[in-house]
Design a protein around this motif. Structure first.
Motif, short mmCIF file in Angstrom:
data_model
loop_
_atom_site.label_atom_id
_atom_site.label_comp_id
_atom_site.label_asym_id
_atom_site.label_seq_id
_atom_site.Cartn_x
_atom_site.Cartn_y
_atom_site.Cartn_z
N ILE B 49 31.94 35.87 50.27
CA ILE B 49 32.87 34.90 49.82
C ILE B 49 32.28 34.47 48.45
CG2 ILE B 49 31.79 32.84 50.86
CD1 ILE B 49 34.85 32.32 51.80
N ILE B 52 33.77 36.72 45.95
CA ILE B 52 35.06 36.55 45.69
C ILE B 52 35.46 35.56 44.60
CG2 ILE B 52 37.34 35.83 46.71
CD1 ILE B 52 36.50 37.44 49.27
N ASN B 55 34.56 36.07 41.21
CA ASN B 55 35.57 36.86 40.76
C ASN B 55 36.66 35.94 40.26
OD1 ASN B 55 34.16 39.05 40.78
ND2 ASN B 55 35.39 39.81 42.57
N TRP B 201 43.36 38.29 33.47
CA TRP B 201 43.93 38.71 34.48
C TRP B 201 44.02 37.87 35.76
CZ3 TRP B 201 41.15 39.45 39.17
CH2 TRP B 201 39.95 38.94 39.01
N TYR B 203 44.82 37.40 40.09
CA TYR B 203 44.98 38.18 41.47
C TYR B 203 46.60 38.06 41.64
CZ TYR B 203 40.42 38.21 43.16
OH TYR B 203 38.99 38.24 43.06
N LEU B 204 46.87 39.19 42.73
CA LEU B 204 48.15 39.11 43.38
C LEU B 204 47.80 38.37 44.57
CD1 LEU B 204 49.41 42.76 43.28
CD2 LEU B 204 50.33 40.73 41.97
N TYR B 205 48.70 37.28 44.97
CA TYR B 205 48.32 36.43 46.07
C TYR B 205 49.61 36.98 47.18
CZ TYR B 205 45.78 34.03 43.13
OH TYR B 205 44.65 33.53 41.98
N GLU B 206 49.06 36.87 48.51
CA GLU B 206 49.78 37.00 49.58
C GLU B 206 49.50 35.89 50.67
OE1 GLU B 206 50.91 41.53 50.07
OE2 GLU B 206 51.13 40.28 51.90
N PRO B 207 50.01 34.91 51.09
CA PRO B 207 51.67 34.64 50.47
C PRO B 207 51.56 33.73 49.25
CG PRO B 207 51.01 33.05 52.10
CD PRO B 207 49.79 34.07 52.14
N GLU B 211 48.51 28.44 48.87
CA GLU B 211 48.23 28.58 50.38
C GLU B 211 46.77 29.53 50.55
OE1 GLU B 211 50.91 30.17 53.68
OE2 GLU B 211 51.96 29.15 52.19
N VAL B 212 46.91 30.60 49.78
CA VAL B 212 45.66 31.22 49.84
C VAL B 212 44.28 30.58 49.43
CG1 VAL B 212 44.59 33.45 49.00
CG2 VAL B 212 46.89 33.51 49.62
N GLY B 215 43.14 27.86 51.58
CA GLY B 215 42.38 28.23 52.63
C GLY B 215 41.06 28.78 52.29
N LEU B 216 40.91 29.59 51.32
CA LEU B 216 39.93 30.40 50.80
C LEU B 216 38.60 29.49 50.48
CD1 LEU B 216 39.08 33.20 50.55
CD2 LEU B 216 39.64 33.17 48.23
N ARG B 219 37.08 27.68 53.08
CA ARG B 219 36.27 28.52 53.91
C ARG B 219 34.80 28.72 53.00
NH1 ARG B 219 39.61 31.33 57.79
NH2 ARG B 219 40.93 29.61 57.54
#
Lengths: 146, 285
Positions: B49, B52, B55, B201, B203-207, B211-212, B215-216, B219
């Protein structure tokens, strides 16, 4: 030789589940199944309960060796050469009892028909988790009987 | 000179103490092994984590999450201190608390503390720091639920603007003999010093990115604090084992010295008695 591979790390807060190279990873994101191959554009995704598949390179007869685990939820980060999956919880096939899983599926279905409104999302999640568990357990069963 | 009986009693007392320290050493050693394994197992997630977030700090997200933005003015600082519940573990707690105090003195602004572990809580109370929350008596096998309440308080204060920066002070486990206090900036996420992914650059995010990231990042904070707690457990049992070992060794030395003194006293008494008998018999013959 020369096949590009992904460095994959799968971990929960308590322990490391998988760390190594893989050719492909399939994960259940909230918007649907997500397959990651080497060279993927950077991606951050939220995961929902389901099956996480990791395809490692195998031998000549079977080019891929697939490892299935049940993931309860978490996050996935993809970089062109690496995938990091941070799971809230993971269950390996040998930890799951198929009979119990089948019972849980029935129970979850009942929950869905009984619950309404806000509870339905939760019930659906539970059903998904139960189905994933059952699938992983069934797939693994022939091996465990031998 | 103390009488032989006094010395005998003293030896007995030291022996009893050394029995206790020896037992504690053995208990700590077995707990230490488990705690060290746990700390090692949990490291993967924390490192993952952190990578991540590292990055993410280099990407250019359209949604600027408050956790990622350094605030221009810092009015209030939060400090999360991780300590143990019990004592008798050498200088572990005092090192961490001294570090925390140093950090708090450095800040030019008001400070709120959050404590994990009874030792830290008691120290901060004595010191008169303003406490926002405290978590005590975490079991030897911590679960993430143990610290969620505390991190929630910290994050809510940060989001509401009541805290502009949060530090985490804990012990870093290096090996059984060495533990070092460590300070990290928890929020906002520290800026990247050595870029690994250059260019513009995202990220692509899903959803959705919001939201991502919500949560991330939650965490991420939980994981850092949780990891600090697990590491602190490994430190605690290691430090206690070492402290108890040196206490047992000390007791052994003391017993040895006392034995020599005791034997000397006994010998002196015998010699004196013989001298008296000889003198007596010489006088009568």
């Amino acid at each position: 030789m020369g096949t590009p591979l992904l460095t994959v790390l799968v971990a929960t807060a308590e322990q490391e589940v998988f760390h190594g190279e893989a050719a492909r990873v399939i994960a259940p994101s909230v918007d649907g199944e997500l397959a990651i191959l080497p060279g993927h554009t950077p991606l951050l995704a939220q995961l929902r309960p389901g099956i996480l598949r990791i395809y490692c390179l195998g031998n000549e007869e079977e080019p891929y060796e697939c490892t299935d685990v049940v993931i309860v939820g978490g996050y996935l980060e993809a970089q062109p050469d690496a995938v990091t999956i941070l799971a809230d919880a993971i269950e390996r096939a040998d930890e799951i009892d198929a009979a119990l899983a089948a019972k849980a599926v029935e129970q979850a279905k009942q929950h869905i028909s009984n619950s309404k409104g806000m509870n339905i999302d939760r019930a659906i999640m539970e059903l998904e988790l139960a189905i994933a568990r059952l699938q992983v357990a069934r797939k693994n069963q022939p091996h465990s009987l031998n | 000179m103390a009488s032989a009986k006094d010395i005998r009693n003293q030896i007995k007392a030291v022996q009893n103490t050394s029995k206790i320290t020896k037992a504690m050493e053995l208990v700590a050693a077995s707990k230490m092994r488990k705690a060290q394994n746990r700390a090692r197992d949990a490291k993967s997630y924390a490192e993952g984590i952190e990578r991540i977030i590292h990055n993410l700090m280099q990407s250019h997200p359209e949604y600027a999450h408050p956790f990622l933005v350094e605030r221009p003015q810092v009015n209030r600082v939060g400090v999360i201190v991780v300590s143990t519940d019990k004592g008798l573990c050498g200088g572990l707690n005092s090192n961490v608390l001294r570090h925390a105090l140093g950090l708090m003195r450095e800040q030019q602004v008001k400070i709120d503390v959050l404590t994990i572990g009874r030792r830290g809580a008691a120290f901060m109370r004595r010191f008169g720091a303003n406490s926002l929350g405290s978590r005590e008596e975490i079991s030897d096998a911590p679960v993430i639920g143990d610290i969620i309440g505390l991190t929630k308080i910290a994050m809510n204060h940060f989001i509401d603007g009541k805290l502009d920066r949060i530090f985490l002070v804990s012990s870093e486990f290096i090996n059984t003999m060495t533990q070092r206090p460590k300070v990290v900036q928890l929020l906002p996420c520290p800026e990247v010093r050595e870029p690994t992914h250059s260019g513009y650059w995202d990220y692509l995010y899903e959803p959705e990115s919001r939201e991502v990231l919500d949560g991330l990042l939650t965490r991420y904070v939980e994981s850092l604090v949780f990891n600090a707690v697990i590491e602190n457990k490994a430190c605690e049992h290691s430090a206690r084992m070492v402290a108890m070992k040196s206490a047992s060794d000390n007791a052994k030395d003391i017993i040895k010295d006392l034995r020599i003194t005791y034997n000397k006293a006994r010998q002196a008494a015998i010699t004196q008695e013989i001298a008296e008998i000889c003198a007596g018999s010489a006088a009568t013959s």
